[in-house]
Motif scaffolding. Sequence first.
Motif, PDB file in Angstrom:
ATOM      1  N   ARG A  46      35.590  32.824  36.212  1.00 45.30           N
ATOM      2  CA  ARG A  46      36.746  31.954  36.008  1.00 45.30           C
ATOM      3  C   ARG A  46      38.054  32.708  36.221  1.00 45.30           C
ATOM      4  NH1 ARG A  46      36.009  28.534  30.555  1.00 45.30           N
ATOM      5  NH2 ARG A  46      34.754  30.323  29.900  1.00 45.30           N
ATOM      6  N   VAL A  47      38.038  34.016  36.010  1.00 41.74           N
ATOM      7  CA  VAL A  47      39.226  34.827  36.293  1.00 41.74           C
ATOM      8  C   VAL A  47      39.425  34.935  37.802  1.00 41.74           C
ATOM      9  CG1 VAL A  47      40.201  37.153  36.161  1.00 41.74           C
ATOM     10  CG2 VAL A  47      39.182  36.103  34.128  1.00 41.74           C
ATOM     11  N   VAL A  48      38.340  35.198  38.528  1.00 44.11           N
ATOM     12  CA  VAL A  48      38.430  35.289  39.991  1.00 44.11           C
ATOM     13  C   VAL A  48      38.935  33.972  40.583  1.00 44.11           C
ATOM     14  CG1 VAL A  48      37.148  35.664  42.130  1.00 44.11           C
ATOM     15  CG2 VAL A  48      36.617  37.031  40.106  1.00 44.11           C
ATOM     16  N   GLU A  49      38.448  32.846  40.060  1.00 42.70           N
ATOM     17  CA  GLU A  49      38.878  31.533  40.548  1.00 42.70           C
ATOM     18  C   GLU A  49      40.376  31.319  40.352  1.00 42.70           C
ATOM     19  OE1 GLU A  49      36.520  28.704  38.492  1.00 42.70           O
ATOM     20  OE2 GLU A  49      34.627  29.326  39.426  1.00 42.70           O
ATOM     21  N   ALA A  50      40.926  31.888  39.295  1.00 41.39           N
ATOM     22  CA  ALA A  50      42.347  31.687  38.991  1.00 41.39           C
ATOM     23  C   ALA A  50      43.260  32.611  39.789  1.00 41.39           C
ATOM     24  CB  ALA A  50      42.584  31.904  37.498  1.00 41.39           C
ATOM     25  N   LEU A  51      42.752  33.762  40.190  1.00 42.00           N
ATOM     26  CA  LEU A  51      43.584  34.729  40.892  1.00 42.00           C
ATOM     27  C   LEU A  51      43.846  34.287  42.327  1.00 42.00           C
ATOM     28  CD1 LEU A  51      42.048  38.102  39.649  1.00 42.00           C
ATOM     29  CD2 LEU A  51      44.296  37.170  39.058  1.00 42.00           C
ATOM     30  N   ARG A  52      44.959  34.783  42.877  1.00 46.63           N
ATOM     31  CA  ARG A  52      45.320  34.528  44.261  1.00 46.63           C
ATOM     32  C   ARG A  52      45.674  35.856  44.942  1.00 46.63           C
ATOM     33  NH1 ARG A  52      42.958  30.777  43.314  1.00 46.63           N
ATOM     34  NH2 ARG A  52      43.466  28.559  43.529  1.00 46.63           N
ATOM     35  N   CYS A  53      45.491  35.892  46.240  1.00 50.81           N
ATOM     36  CA  CYS A  53      45.839  37.079  47.016  1.00 50.81           C
ATOM     37  C   CYS A  53      47.328  37.348  46.853  1.00 50.81           C
ATOM     38  CB  CYS A  53      45.493  36.862  48.484  1.00 50.81           C
ATOM     39  SG  CYS A  53      46.014  38.223  49.560  1.00 50.81           S
ATOM     40  N   SER A  54      47.683  38.569  46.513  1.00 48.65           N
ATOM     41  CA  SER A  54      49.083  38.905  46.286  1.00 48.65           C
ATOM     42  C   SER A  54      49.844  39.145  47.584  1.00 48.65           C
ATOM     43  CB  SER A  54      49.175  40.150  45.400  1.00 48.65           C
ATOM     44  OG  SER A  54      48.502  41.251  45.995  1.00 48.65           O
ATOM     45  N   VAL A  55      49.131  39.107  48.716  1.00 45.51           N
ATOM     46  CA  VAL A  55      49.779  39.266  50.023  1.00 45.51           C
ATOM     47  C   VAL A  55      50.101  37.911  50.634  1.00 45.51           C
ATOM     48  CG1 VAL A  55      49.556  40.209  52.348  1.00 45.51           C
ATOM     49  CG2 VAL A  55      48.609  41.472  50.405  1.00 45.51           C
ATOM     50  N   CYS A  56      49.115  36.996  50.652  1.00 42.03           N
ATOM     51  CA  CYS A  56      49.297  35.713  51.353  1.00 42.03           C
ATOM     52  C   CYS A  56      49.159  34.493  50.457  1.00 42.03           C
ATOM     53  CB  CYS A  56      48.311  35.612  52.516  1.00 42.03           C
ATOM     54  SG  CYS A  56      46.584  35.488  51.978  1.00 42.03           S
ATOM     55  N   HIS A  91      42.537  40.095  53.494  1.00 34.33           N
ATOM     56  CA  HIS A  91      43.126  41.047  52.559  1.00 34.33           C
ATOM     57  C   HIS A  91      42.088  41.320  51.461  1.00 34.33           C
ATOM     58  CE1 HIS A  91      46.831  38.802  54.067  1.00 34.33           C
ATOM     59  NE2 HIS A  91      46.880  40.003  54.627  1.00 34.33           N
ATOM     60  N   SER A  92      42.007  42.552  51.035  1.00 34.98           N
ATOM     61  CA  SER A  92      40.974  42.896  50.061  1.00 34.98           C
ATOM     62  C   SER A  92      41.522  43.837  48.998  1.00 34.98           C
ATOM     63  CB  SER A  92      39.766  43.534  50.755  1.00 34.98           C
ATOM     64  OG  SER A  92      40.124  44.753  51.373  1.00 34.98           O
TER      65      SER A  92
END
Length: 283
Positions: free
Chosen positions: A14-24, A41-42
């Motif tokens: 659920r944390v991964v689902e909430a996070l977004r790429c900080s580049v795009c 981006h990784s």
Amino acid sequence: MTSDDRGNDPLPPRVVEALRCSVCGAALEAVERTLRCRNRHSFDLARQGYVNLLHARIPAGTADTAPMVAARADFLASGAYRPLADELGRVCAEAGGLVIDAGAGTGYYLAHVLDAAPDAVGLALDVSAVALRRAARAHPRLGAAVWNLWEPWPVADGVASAVLNVFAPRNGPEFHRVLRPGGLLTVAAPAPDHLGELGDLVLTVDERKEERLDTALGGHFARTGRTEIRRKAELTPQQVRQAVEMGPTAFHLDRGDRRARLDALTEPQTVTVSFTVSTYRRL
């Protein structure tokens, strides 16, 4: 809470689902111990279990240092601020879904909230990677990400049921954006008399801090409650040093005779431990 043997687990889904790429800004997915977006981006998870989403250096004196984090961890483990942790757990006990701790430090308070809210998962955000090494191990339902709270957060809109902010920078627009409608914001702050007996060994708290807090959040939130926690506590000389060295004054101990006065302490000190806990609902 768990012991420090955690840290190599992947981030909670659920944390991964909430996070977004900080580049795009694209959604992320977990591939083994790496978070990746569709634009390639990784971000690799650190050995201790947190992910660093920063892609720019931060100014010196912004993030807590290793000695500050060690002092905080030892001081909080002593139970000196346990009444505050218990109050935060009580206030957030009904939280479900995602709880974001903005400025989580070592994860001490977020872990207490997760203990009190068994249906919640926590995301610890902090600019100090050193602190998040500990936060990532603070609770099995907690994920940690390094980020500068003053920048737009790498978090999706409306994904959090609650945001926790304890002695940390307050980014009202981002609090509002990541909270779902009706979501809970809980802000803990030192009261003006907190540790007042220590004089200039700690930073002075503005008498109008609560008024300024309500004004800053007023366009986005309605205050629903405010609780004061105040008691006298006897701190050992070691605890006094930890209380000073874990806070912003640690960056200025070599100014004047502060360090000498701190080192000269040999007797327990009776101090005022005083906080306010304010709750707000997202408008």
